[in-house]
Design an enzyme around this catalytic site. Structure first.
Site, PDB file in Angstrom:
ATOM      1  N   GLU A 288       0.818  -1.211   0.000  1.00  0.00           N
ATOM      2  CA  GLU A 288       0.000   0.000   0.000  1.00  0.00           C
ATOM      3  C   GLU A 288       0.857   1.268   0.000  1.00  0.00           C
ATOM      4  OE1 GLU A 288      -3.769  -0.708   2.142  1.00  0.00           O
ATOM      5  OE2 GLU A 288      -3.470   1.276   3.017  1.00  0.00           O
ATOM      6  N   HIS A 309       5.607 -27.230  -0.130  1.00  0.00           N
ATOM      7  CA  HIS A 309       4.806 -28.210  -0.862  1.00  0.00           C
ATOM      8  C   HIS A 309       3.683 -27.541  -1.628  1.00  0.00           C
ATOM      9  CE1 HIS A 309       6.997 -31.423   1.167  1.00  0.00           C
ATOM     10  NE2 HIS A 309       7.053 -30.540   2.161  1.00  0.00           N
ATOM     11  N   LYS A 421     -13.206   3.062  -1.364  1.00  0.00           N
ATOM     12  CA  LYS A 421     -14.126   3.457  -0.279  1.00  0.00           C
ATOM     13  C   LYS A 421     -15.210   4.390  -0.840  1.00  0.00           C
ATOM     14  CE  LYS A 421     -10.825   3.179   3.628  1.00  0.00           C
ATOM     15  NZ  LYS A 421     -10.154   3.882   4.711  1.00  0.00           N
TER      16      LYS A 421
HETATM   17  O1  PA5 Z   1      -3.011   1.971   6.085  1.00  0.00           O
HETATM   18  C1  PA5 Z   1      -4.059   2.512   5.822  1.00  0.00           C
HETATM   19  O2  PA5 Z   1      -4.203   3.744   5.830  1.00  0.00           O
HETATM   20  C2  PA5 Z   1      -5.283   1.696   5.492  1.00  0.00           C
HETATM   21  O3  PA5 Z   1      -4.983   0.346   5.334  1.00  0.00           O
HETATM   22  C3  PA5 Z   1      -6.310   1.839   6.607  1.00  0.00           C
HETATM   23  O4  PA5 Z   1      -5.754   1.363   7.811  1.00  0.00           O
HETATM   24  C4  PA5 Z   1      -7.596   1.085   6.301  1.00  0.00           C
HETATM   25  O5  PA5 Z   1      -8.108   1.481   5.073  1.00  0.00           O
HETATM   26  C5  PA5 Z   1      -8.628   1.355   7.389  1.00  0.00           C
HETATM   27  O6  PA5 Z   1      -8.831   2.719   7.531  1.00  0.00           O
HETATM   28  P1  PA5 Z   1      -9.330   3.365   8.886  1.00  0.00           P
HETATM   29  O7  PA5 Z   1      -8.331   3.047   9.941  1.00  0.00           O
HETATM   30  O8  PA5 Z   1      -9.431   4.812   8.602  1.00  0.00           O
HETATM   31  O9  PA5 Z   1     -10.645   2.738   9.188  1.00  0.00           O
END
Ligand code: PA5
Length: 454
Positions: A288, A309, A421
Site C-alpha cells: 500500500e 509443498h 471506499k
Molecule cells: O493503512 C491505511 O491507511 C489503510 O490500510 C487503513 O488502515 C484502512 O483502510 C482502514 O482505515 P481506517 O483506519 O481509517 O478505518
C-alpha cells in the site's frame, strides 16, 4: 536472545550468476539514504517518535485495569487494514496459538475476535459464539479516519448487541480513532464512549505502536514496554549506523534493486508460524505504501515449511521474477521417537528433533533456491518475543520509508484504497457521493462476458 542477523549472500552474482546483483549495486543507494536519514534525524515523521514518547501508555494501562476489574471474557476488535493487521501480528507472535480454546492456554486474558472482514457468515458465527457471554464482552472499535464503512457497519451491529445485554453497556465500548475529526468522535461525544487516539500524522499502516496495536496488547497482558524497547533500540541502530552496517538501508536497497533488476515479486517467507501475521502486516505496508503511479513491487506471502509443498516449485523452477525474503527463528524442541525400529527408511528421523528437521528443511530451501539462481536472503532471529517484535516493527516501517524515497513516491497515502471506499459509499447511497453514480452505472451496465453453469 535478541540478536537478529541478516544474511544477503544469495542476492549477489557470485552466488546466483547473472540473476544476482553486483557488489556495488546496494552501495549506490546509500548516499541518497544517508542524506534522507540525516534529514529525518532533524524532522522525524510522527510515527518515528512513538518508541520514545509511548503515546497514551498511562491512559491505556489505567483503562485496561478498569476493564479487567469489571471481568472481561471476550474482546471483540473491529477494524480493517492498518487498523487490524498490527494487532493480528502481535497476537499471532506472542499469544498461544490456541488461546481461545481454554483458560489453560490464555490464563486470565479474555478470548479475542478480530473482525477484519464483514463477510456476514463470519460475523454471524462470531455473534453465535460470544452471545452467551455478551454482558462480559468488550468492543474496541478502531478506525483512524473514523469513516470506514466496514468498521462503522460492524460497530452498528455490535453496539445493538451490547445494548440489548443491558447494564451500562457504554463502558464496554472503546473507540480508537484520529483526534477530533471523523464520525467515531461524533458518536463518542454524543453517546459517551471512552476514546483513545492516534497521534496526528500517523497513518493506519504505521500505527501499530499507537493505541491501535498497543491497547489490545495491554488487554491481553502483553509486555508492551518491551515491544517499545525493541523498537527504540532498532530506531537508534538506524539513526546511528552507516552504509552496509545499517540494516534498514541494506534491506531497502536490496528490495529496490531486486525490483529494478526484474524481480518485482517479493515473497515474504517466514520459517516460523508465529511470524505468519508479520508477513501479512509487511505485505500490506510495502504494497500500500509503494505501489503507486504504475510502479512498485508485489509483496506476497508463503510460510515455511508448509509452502515448500505448494510454492517452492515455482520459486525454484519458474520465472526469475522473484526475490525470496526468508525469516528463520529458532524453534522449540520436540524429539522424534524411534517408532518404527524395523524400518531402515525412517531411521534417519528416529532420535532426532523436529527442530533439526525444521532447520534442515529451511537449509534445503535456501540451497535449492540458490542452486537455481533464485535471489534469496534471510533474517535470522534468535527468539520471537515482545522485544524482537518491536525491533521488526521499527525496522520494516523504516525499510518502507526508505523504499518510498528510492522509488520517489509518497509512502503515506493510498489513493487506490480511498477510491474503493468512495465507490462503496456511493453504491450504498451515501449522501454527497451521488456524483459517482453515473460513472458506476456506466461500468456496471457495460456488456459482460459471462460463462454460467447450472
Ligand atoms: O493503512 C491505511 O491507511 C489503510 O490500510 C487503513 O488502515 C484502512 O483502510 C482502514 O482505515 P481506517 O483506519 O481509517 O478505518
Amino acid at each position: 536472545m535478541n540478536t537478529i542477523t541478516l544474511d544477503i549472500t544469495n542476492i549477489f552474482s557470485e552466488q546466483i550468476g547473472r540473476e544476482g546483483l553486483d557488489g556495488a549495486a546496494l552501495a549506490e543507494a546509500f548516499p541518497n539514504l544517508e542524506t534522507y536519514n540525516n534529514d529525518l534525524r532533524h524532522s522525524p515523521y510522527p510515527f518515528m517518535k512513538l518508541p520514545e514518547t509511548r503515546f497514551q501508555f498511562h491512559e491505556m494501562k489505567s483503562l485496561a485495569e478498569k476493564i479487567k476489574a469489571q471481568g472481561i471474557k471476550n474482546l471483540v476488535l473491529l477494524g480493517i487494514g492498518g487498523s487490524s493487521l498490527g494487532t493480528e501480528t502481535i497476537f499471532n507472535a506472542l499469544l498461544h496459538p490456541f488461546h481461545n480454546y481454554g483458560r489453560e492456554f490464555r490464563g486470565e486474558a479474555p478470548r479475542y475476535f478480530i473482525l477484519d472482514n464483514i463477510d456476514p457468515h463470519k460475523i454471524n458465527s462470531i455473534i453465535e459464539v460470544i452471545e452467551p457471554e455478551i454482558e462480559k464482552t468488550f468492543l474496541v472499535v478502531i478506525s483512524k479516519s473514523g469513516e470506514t464503512p466496514e468498521t462503522i457497519s460492524q460497530f452498528m451491529i455490535f453496539k445493538e448487541l451490547l445494548k440489548k445485554s443491558g447494564g451500562n453497556f457504554q463502558e464496554r465500548i472503546i473507540l480508537i480513532t484520529g483526534k477530533e475529526k471523523g464520525i467515531l468522535n461524533k458518536i463518542a461525544e454524543k453517546e459517551g464512549y471512552q476514546t483513545l487516539n492516534l497521534p496526528d500524522g500517523v497513518g493506519g499502516r504505521f500505527s501499530v505502536l499507537t493505541p491501535v496495536g498497543m491497547f489490545p496488547a495491554i488487554l491481553m497482558g502483553i509486555a508492551v514496554d518491551e515491544i517499545m524497547d525493541g523498537a527504540q533500540a532498532m530506531s537508534s541502530h538506524i539513526q546511528n549506523k552507516a552504509g552496509m552496517e545499517n540494516m534498514a538501508f541494506v534491506l531497502s536497497a536490496t528490495l529496490y534493486n531486486m525490483d529494478k533488476s526484474g524481480k518485482p515479486i517479493h515473497v515474504i517467507m517466514p520459517y516460523c508460524e508465529r511470524l505468519s501475521g508479520f508477513a501479512d502486516w509487511f505485505k500490506q505496508l510495502e504494497g500500500e505504501s509503494i505501489g503507486k503511479g504504475g510502479f512498485g513491487p508485489t509483496p506476497t506471502k508463503s510460510v515455511g515449511v508448509t509452502d515448500q509443498h505448494s510454492q517452492l516449485q515455482l520459486y525454484v523452477d519458474g520465472p526469475k521474477d522473484k526475490c525470496i525474503m526468508l525469516f528463520y527463528a529458532a524453534q522449540d524442541k520436540r524429539p522424534i521417537p524411534d517408532s518404527f525400529p524395523y524400518l531402515d527408511d525412517v531411521s534417519y528421523l528416529a532420535g532426532k528433533d523436529l527442530k533439526d528437521l525444521f532447520h534442515a528443511e529451511f537449509q534445503g530451501t535456501c540451497l535449492s533456491l540458490t542452486e537455481a539462481n533464485t535471489a534469496n536472503f534471510t533474517l535470522f532471529l534468535e527468539d520471537i518475543n515482545a522485544y524482537t517484535l518491536g525491533v521488526l516493527f521499527c525496522l520494516f516501517e523504516m525499510v518502507t520509508v526508505f523504499l518510498g524515497t528510492l522509488y520517489k513516491v509518497n509512502a503515506f497515502d493510498q489513493p487506490g484504497v480511498e477510491q474503493g471506499k468512495i465507490y462503496t459509499k456511493a453504491i450504498m447511497g451515501k449522501k454527497e457521493f451521488e456524483s459517482e453514480g453515473a460513472k458506476i452505472e456506466a461500468i456496471l451496465s457495460s456488456p459482460k462476458k459471462i460463462i454460467a453453469f447450472t
